[in-house]
Enzyme design. Structure first.
Site, mmCIF file in Angstrom:
data_model
loop_
_atom_site.group_PDB
_atom_site.id
_atom_site.type_symbol
_atom_site.label_atom_id
_atom_site.label_comp_id
_atom_site.label_asym_id
_atom_site.label_seq_id
_atom_site.Cartn_x
_atom_site.Cartn_y
_atom_site.Cartn_z
ATOM 1 N N GLY A 152 0.749 -1.283 -0.123
ATOM 2 C CA GLY A 152 0.036 0.029 -0.018
ATOM 3 C C GLY A 152 0.846 1.228 0.046
ATOM 4 O O GLY A 152 2.100 1.226 -0.600
ATOM 5 N N SER A 153 0.294 2.350 0.491
ATOM 6 C CA SER A 153 1.228 3.641 0.282
ATOM 7 C C SER A 153 2.248 3.623 1.432
ATOM 8 O O SER A 153 2.216 2.980 2.460
ATOM 9 C CB SER A 153 0.003 4.620 0.855
ATOM 10 O OG SER A 153 -0.770 4.383 2.234
ATOM 11 N N GLY A 156 2.951 2.072 5.436
ATOM 12 C CA GLY A 156 4.124 1.423 5.740
ATOM 13 C C GLY A 156 4.913 2.073 6.512
ATOM 14 O O GLY A 156 5.434 1.235 7.633
ATOM 15 N N GLU A 167 5.744 -3.233 0.629
ATOM 16 C CA GLU A 167 5.580 -3.254 -0.949
ATOM 17 C C GLU A 167 5.071 -1.720 -0.936
ATOM 18 O O GLU A 167 3.663 -1.731 -0.983
ATOM 19 C CB GLU A 167 4.746 -4.240 -1.675
ATOM 20 C CG GLU A 167 5.774 -5.493 -1.640
ATOM 21 C CD GLU A 167 6.797 -5.495 -2.716
ATOM 22 O OE1 GLU A 167 6.873 -4.637 -3.334
ATOM 23 O OE2 GLU A 167 7.656 -6.448 -2.563
HETATM 24 P P1 NAD Z 1 -3.393 2.200 1.466
HETATM 25 O O1 NAD Z 1 -2.011 2.427 2.002
HETATM 26 O O2 NAD Z 1 -4.433 3.471 1.672
HETATM 27 O O3 NAD Z 1 -4.235 0.918 1.867
HETATM 28 C C1 NAD Z 1 -3.185 -0.270 1.645
HETATM 29 C C2 NAD Z 1 -3.772 -1.374 2.727
HETATM 30 O O4 NAD Z 1 -3.517 -0.924 4.038
HETATM 31 C C3 NAD Z 1 -5.411 -1.357 2.882
HETATM 32 O O5 NAD Z 1 -5.783 -2.799 3.012
HETATM 33 C C4 NAD Z 1 -5.664 -0.626 4.097
HETATM 34 O O6 NAD Z 1 -6.727 -0.937 5.084
HETATM 35 C C5 NAD Z 1 -4.183 -1.111 5.105
HETATM 36 N N1 NAD Z 1 -3.887 -0.103 6.200
HETATM 37 C C6 NAD Z 1 -3.861 1.311 6.002
HETATM 38 N N2 NAD Z 1 -3.331 1.811 7.057
HETATM 39 C C7 NAD Z 1 -3.097 0.667 7.877
HETATM 40 C C8 NAD Z 1 -2.594 0.794 9.404
HETATM 41 N N3 NAD Z 1 -2.370 1.771 10.005
HETATM 42 N N4 NAD Z 1 -2.198 -0.812 9.746
HETATM 43 C C9 NAD Z 1 -2.749 -1.774 9.135
HETATM 44 N N5 NAD Z 1 -3.022 -1.661 7.917
HETATM 45 C C10 NAD Z 1 -3.415 -0.442 7.350
HETATM 46 O O7 NAD Z 1 -3.131 1.889 -0.063
HETATM 47 P P2 NAD Z 1 -4.148 1.899 -1.329
HETATM 48 O O8 NAD Z 1 -4.928 3.363 -1.609
HETATM 49 O O9 NAD Z 1 -4.965 1.005 -1.283
HETATM 50 O O10 NAD Z 1 -3.290 1.820 -2.460
HETATM 51 C C11 NAD Z 1 -2.381 2.483 -3.188
HETATM 52 C C12 NAD Z 1 -0.840 2.637 -2.803
HETATM 53 O O11 NAD Z 1 -0.377 1.246 -2.780
HETATM 54 C C13 NAD Z 1 0.151 3.333 -3.761
HETATM 55 O O12 NAD Z 1 0.950 3.975 -3.022
HETATM 56 C C14 NAD Z 1 0.780 2.257 -4.523
HETATM 57 O O13 NAD Z 1 2.177 2.621 -5.146
HETATM 58 C C15 NAD Z 1 0.971 1.064 -3.557
HETATM 59 N N6 NAD Z 1 1.139 -0.232 -4.024
HETATM 60 C C16 NAD Z 1 2.365 -0.707 -3.780
HETATM 61 C C17 NAD Z 1 2.784 -1.984 -4.563
HETATM 62 C C18 NAD Z 1 3.922 -2.418 -4.384
HETATM 63 O O14 NAD Z 1 3.976 -3.742 -4.713
HETATM 64 N N7 NAD Z 1 5.138 -1.770 -4.103
HETATM 65 C C19 NAD Z 1 1.566 -2.657 -5.076
HETATM 66 C C20 NAD Z 1 0.433 -1.907 -5.233
HETATM 67 C C21 NAD Z 1 -0.014 -0.764 -4.733
#
Ligand code: NAD
EC number: 1.2.1.3
Length: 501
Positions: A232-233, A237, A254
């Site tokens: 995710g974002s 992370g 990731e």
């Molecule tokens: P996001 O960070 O908003 O959410 C991702 C996941 O994390 C969700 O399931 C969310 O519920 C969970 N989450 C959020 N905060 C958390 C916390 N404090 N503790 C535990 N879980 C938590 O991301 P998004 O908007 O769904 O996706 C887009 C982002 O993901 C972009 O930044 C993109 O570059 C990244 N991404 C990276 C990869 C990679 O392999 N590097 C792949 C796909 C997406």
């Protein structure tokens, strides 16, 4: 709506699991509310963790090639349901049909890879310095793996993790994005079909828990979850990494990317334009590997920009379910607002913006379609160094190849990168230690669309994790070094004599 119901039943999703729950699901295609999914509480998540611990204790003793058989069966289910699951990816995440099905193909490919891997979990034998001794390493499963995924690859990321984690002998708990729970439920239903055919796997081997960050946090904070693989974002992370580390757990992160393509004066511009187009506007700019920056040699930047503008103008924006569409919708209003904010900042920072407006508003008043934007920038300003998860392509120019590499690396993220060049020296320099600092560095192909055979992931704020191919499986195992003494002496290492004189 009827066709969505048909998809649910084709994929084995029970109606009662997608009605009456507290989590509304909207399709980004038209904004329609297509389901209300039941969420898990943190307490239920903790219970799932306990069940996973018990399942893993049984699973770790099943021979790895037999564990591979379960993944082979999963691959068969995915092949059979590729069209239906791919369509649900389109409906829930807004990907065009080819990309929705492509995502399921990626799941099939990693299953094939993992089946082979189940017979190749090799350790080394190491020359011992002591006579009559043998030294080797063995790999054991880590335990329970928590998988947290993003909306934009709603099913593939689960499969990269789970296919490997299961053949390695772990149990898995998946928390999908709260924006895409339906594809997760469908995937879980297909997994359970494979389990049934497999026969004697322990209950609760791979589970799905639905909800927002509180549910994710239950996985993050539990000492019973040995590895948290979170996609995710970078914001996410930054929270997850230190929390897992605080309990000495392992994390595989990731996170966001800010991927650039360098276009040299020797580049084949036909190839470059095609590679940039797919990378920048594919998935409406919502891939972690989307091309966000172009760094073009001063001699070719004008021609390249003109050709890209022409290609952008002819890219069809529309419903992702319609043939011929290349650009589907953004996931939601927040994504649209973030895109508009970034474009306004880019203009303030000296950029010239082409495109970026809302599109198809009359036809889809509750959805967020946009014209992908090209922004000609005077340099790499703050907004360019930030990942905006939308189709914005910043174009900058360079004079020397060294300066181009420096600009490519001068962002906080380090996921994917590419160079278009026909100059061997430039290509090799780009891939060398003094070249791109990213986890992926390509020559004459774009930044997105990686194959599963390689290790996938990136450096710096992208988190440093690696998933998928090569030896990424090692992240799902713990290593033991074994030394066996088959002599009648007890020599100590480093030649130490202890109490013998
Ligand atoms: P996001 O960070 O908003 O959410 C991702 C996941 O994390 C969700 O399931 C969310 O519920 C969970 N989450 C959020 N905060 C958390 C916390 N404090 N503790 C535990 N879980 C938590 O991301 P998004 O908007 O769904 O996706 C887009 C982002 O993901 C972009 O930044 C993109 O570059 C990244 N991404 C990276 C990869 C990679 O392999 N590097 C792949 C796909 C997406």
């Amino acid at each position: 709506m009827d066709s969505v119901k048909q998809l649910f039943s084709a994929l084995g999703i029970a109606q009662e699991s997608v009605t009456g729950g507290s989590l509304p699901v909207h399709s980004p295609i038209d904004g329609a509310r297509i389901a209300d999914v039941r969420e898990h509480t943190a307490q239920e998540t903790n219970q799932a963790i306990e069940q996973a611990v018990a399942a893993q204790k049984a699973w770790r003793s099943v021979p790895a090639p037999r564990r591979g058989e379960l993944i082979r069966l999963l691959g068969e289910e995915l092949r059979e349901h590729k069209a239906a699951l791919g369509r649900l990816v389109s409906v829930e995440a807004g990907k065009i049909t080819a990309e929705g099905e492509g995502e399921v193909q990626e799941m099939i490919d990693i299953c094939d890879f993992a089946v082979g891997l189940s017979r190749q979990l090799y350790g080394l034998t190491i020359a011992s310095e002591r006579p009559g001794h043998r030294m080797m390493e063995t790999w054991h499963p880590v335990g329970v793996v928590g998988v947290i995924t993003a909306f934009n690859f709603p099913v593939a990321v689960w499969s990269w993790n789970t296919a490997l984690a299961l053949v390695c002998g772990n149990a898995v708990i998946w928390k999908p994005s709260e924006k895409t729970p339906l594809t997760a439920l469908a995937t879980q239903a297909l997994f359970e079909r494979a389990l049934k055919r497999f026969g004697d796997a322990p209950a609760h081997l791979a589970q799905v828990v639905i909800g927002g960050r509180e549910v994710g946090e239950a996985l993050v904070d539990s000492p019973r979850v040995a590895l948290v693989s979170a996609t995710g974002s970078t914001r996410m992370g930054r929270e997850v990494g230190p929390r897992v580390a605080a309990r000495f757990g392992r994390s595989l992160l990731e996170l966001g990317g800010n991927n650039a393509i360098i276009v040299s004066q020797s580049a084949d511009l036909d190839l470059a334009v095609r590679g940039i187009l797919f990378g920048a506007i594919g998935t409406c700019g919502q891939r972690c590997t989307s091309t966000r920056r172009i760094i073009a040699h001063r001699d070719v930047v004008q021609e390249l920009t003109a050709r890209l503008k022409k290609a952008y103008a002819s890219a069809t924006i529309g419903s992702p379910l319609e043939a011929g569409t290349l650009v589907g919708p953004l996931i939601d209003q927040a994504a649209f607002d973030a895109m508009q904010k970034a474009l306004a900042q880019a203009a303030e920072q000296g950029g010239t913006v082409t495109g970026g407006e809302r599109a198809l508003q009359e036809r889809f008043p509750n959805a967020f379609y946009v014209r992908p934007a090209i922004v000609e920038m005077p340099g790499q300003t703050d907004v360019v160094r930030h990942e905006t998860f939308a189709p914005i392509l910043y174009i900058m120019s360079y004079d020397t190849f060294d300066a181009a590499i420096e600009m490519q690396n001068d962002v906080p993220q380090g996921l994917s990168s590419a160079v278009f060049t026909t100059d061997l020296r430039e290509a090799e320099q780009f891939m060398s230690a003094s070249g791109s600092d990213c986890g992926i560095a390509n020559v004459n192909i774009g930044t997105s669309g990686a194959e599963i055979g390689g290790a996938f992931g990136g450096e710096k704020e992208t988190g440093g994790g690696r998933e998928s191919g090569s030896d990424a499986w090692k992240a799902y195992m713990r290593r033991a070094t074994n030394t066996v003494n088959y002599s009648r002496e007890l020599p100590l290492a480093q030649g130490i004599r202890f109490g013998e004189d």
